[in-house]
Design an enzyme around this catalytic site. Structure first.
Site, short mmCIF file in Angstrom:
data_model
loop_
_atom_site.label_atom_id
_atom_site.label_comp_id
_atom_site.label_asym_id
_atom_site.label_seq_id
_atom_site.Cartn_x
_atom_site.Cartn_y
_atom_site.Cartn_z
N GLY A 1 59.49 44.01 35.89
CA GLY A 1 59.39 44.69 34.27
C GLY A 1 60.54 45.54 33.91
O GLY A 1 61.01 46.17 34.78
N ARG B 1 61.46 37.19 36.42
CA ARG B 1 60.66 37.17 37.70
C ARG B 1 61.11 35.59 38.39
O ARG B 1 60.83 34.46 37.45
CB ARG B 1 59.18 37.02 37.66
CG ARG B 1 58.63 38.40 36.99
CD ARG B 1 57.35 38.70 37.10
NE ARG B 1 56.87 39.52 36.08
CZ ARG B 1 56.86 40.79 36.13
NH1 ARG B 1 57.32 41.43 37.28
NH2 ARG B 1 56.38 41.54 35.03
N ASP C 1 58.53 46.95 42.91
CA ASP C 1 58.12 46.47 44.37
C ASP C 1 58.38 44.94 44.71
O ASP C 1 59.10 44.82 45.69
CB ASP C 1 56.30 46.49 44.22
CG ASP C 1 55.81 46.24 45.49
OD1 ASP C 1 56.21 47.21 46.52
OD2 ASP C 1 55.26 45.21 45.91
N THR D 1 60.50 51.49 37.41
CA THR D 1 59.46 50.75 37.19
C THR D 1 58.68 51.91 36.51
O THR D 1 58.55 53.09 36.91
CB THR D 1 58.48 50.02 38.13
OG1 THR D 1 56.96 50.18 37.79
CG2 THR D 1 58.60 51.21 39.68
N ASP E 1 55.28 52.06 36.42
CA ASP E 1 54.10 52.45 37.42
C ASP E 1 54.28 53.63 38.17
O ASP E 1 53.21 54.09 38.58
CB ASP E 1 53.94 51.04 38.17
CG ASP E 1 53.69 49.90 37.07
OD1 ASP E 1 53.33 50.19 36.03
OD2 ASP E 1 53.75 48.71 37.91
N ASP F 1 54.92 53.58 41.37
CA ASP F 1 54.42 53.08 42.61
C ASP F 1 55.00 52.87 43.83
O ASP F 1 54.39 52.16 44.65
CB ASP F 1 53.24 51.89 42.12
CG ASP F 1 54.09 50.80 41.86
OD1 ASP F 1 55.36 50.86 41.51
OD2 ASP F 1 53.48 49.66 41.79
N ARG G 1 49.68 48.69 36.74
CA ARG G 1 49.20 47.73 37.89
C ARG G 1 48.37 48.00 38.76
O ARG G 1 47.17 48.28 38.15
CB ARG G 1 50.54 47.19 38.69
CG ARG G 1 50.70 45.74 39.20
CD ARG G 1 52.05 45.39 40.00
NE ARG G 1 53.10 45.27 39.13
CZ ARG G 1 53.39 44.33 38.46
NH1 ARG G 1 52.54 42.98 38.56
NH2 ARG G 1 54.20 44.01 37.59
#
Ligand code: F6P
Length: 326
Positions: A14, A75, A106, A129, A131, A133, A175
């Site tokens: 992303g 992707r 990730d 990202t 996120d 994460d 996510r």
């Protein structure tokens, strides 16, 4: 003098605000240190479709303020197969690229890790990202911008919530992680956050809502992290509507609004520091590491650590949210 003559750079997964600032910093730092730079388009896919272009200083002019990624992103399924990776390796050799800098989340780092091991190829990753994460870094490129966007959106929705005495469930991205929801809730002064890291019993949600309204609040805002665990804002709202038909419930899903836009100063600085650090890492013969930031210091985090470990949320912040929203 570096043993690397030419580095390749790509963005994958992303898009995130600040990726362009990172591309700029990596390119300029590599050139500053006497290396050539090749931009690989559409992530790992560009290695297979041969979308590769030499980058000079001017290729990265006037991009620090732009959202998205000038290198585009995708992707790539082929890269998940050994044949696809072998083909990609051959393209790198043809192009004379002897090290890679990959920017993404990730999935990007997982691809980098496998590729680096299979072909003994030097790769440095940057965490890009919204996120947040990735383990081993306090923050990722794009997270701060997304958080600010969420805060602004919630501020606007609050105008309607207050004017109509409504209960809003606002779904945010992330996510499987609740960083955006929890921190967004604190920043926007929301009443609660539902995040995948903390499973909330049905009764707790009911109690939270009842408490909010008993304390003479006529409107409430709850941030819900997208996830199967939380059920998303739609799922939560359906449950609440059934049990509390007296509440005027509304749902808002912020979606990809959160991914775009000009990066904040914090994300630009982070991306620039990390981009320069990626080249320094290669010069120090570091490989297969992600650049992280811990306590405002640049650190090298092995791919295995960054990918495998779940990054913990700050549980104190839950208490902060509860106390500050009474
Ligand atoms: O990883 C970034 C992210 O925006 C997640 O928060 C979200 O779940 C996902 O990407 C959405 O992906 P896509 O843009 O492919 O729908």
């Amino acid at each position: 003098m570096s043993r690397f003559k030419c580095i390749g750079i790509l963005t994958s997964g992303g898009d995130a605000p600040g990726m362009n600032a990172a591309i700029r910093a990596v390119t300029r730092s590599a050139i500053y240190n006497g290396m050539r730079v090749k931009g690989i388009y559409r992530g790992y896919k560009g290695l297979i479709t041969r979308e590769i272009e030499e980058f000079f200083n001017q290729n990265v002019s006037n991009i620090i303020q732009r959202g998205g990624t000038i290198l585009k992103t995708a992707r790539c399924l082929e890269f998940k197969t050994p044949e696809g990776r072998k083909f990609a390796y051959e393209r790198l050799q043809e192009e004379g690229i002897d090290a890679l800098v990959t920017i993404g989340g990730d999935g990007t780092l997982t691809g980098a890790r496998i590729f680096a091991q299979e072909f003994n190829f030097p790769i440095v990753g940057l965490p890009g990202t919204i996120d947040n994460d990735l383990y081993g870094t306090d923050t990722t490129i794009g997270y701060d911008t997304a958080l600010n966007t969420i805060m602004e959106c919630v501020d606007r929705i609050r105008d309607t919530a207050t004017s109509h005495d409504r209960l809003f469930f606002i779904e945010v991205m992330g996510r499987d992680a609740g960083f955006l929801a929890l921190n967004g809730a604190v920043a926007a002064g929301a009443e609660a956050a539902l995040i995948p890291e903390i499973s909330l019993e049905k009764d707790q949600l009911a109690e939270m809502i009842e408490n909010g309204f008993r304390k003479s609040k006529n409107s409430s805002i709850v941030l819900v992290a997208e996830s199967e665990v939380t059920g998303g804002a739609m799922g939560v709202a359906e449950r609440v509507k059934k049990e509390y038909p007296q509440f005027d419930v509304r749902v808002s899903i912020l979606g990809h609004l959160q991914r775009g836009g000009s990066p904040t100063a914090q994300d630009r600085i982070l991306a620039t520091r990390m981009g320069v650090a990626a080249i320094e890492a290669l010069l120090e013969d570091q490989r297969n590491v992600m650049i992280g930031l811990q306590n405002n210091q640049i650190v090298y985090v092995p791919f295995s650590k960054a990918i495998k470990n779940d990054k913990p949320i700050n549980r104190d912040l839950l208490n902060t949210l509860q106390v500050s929203s009474i």
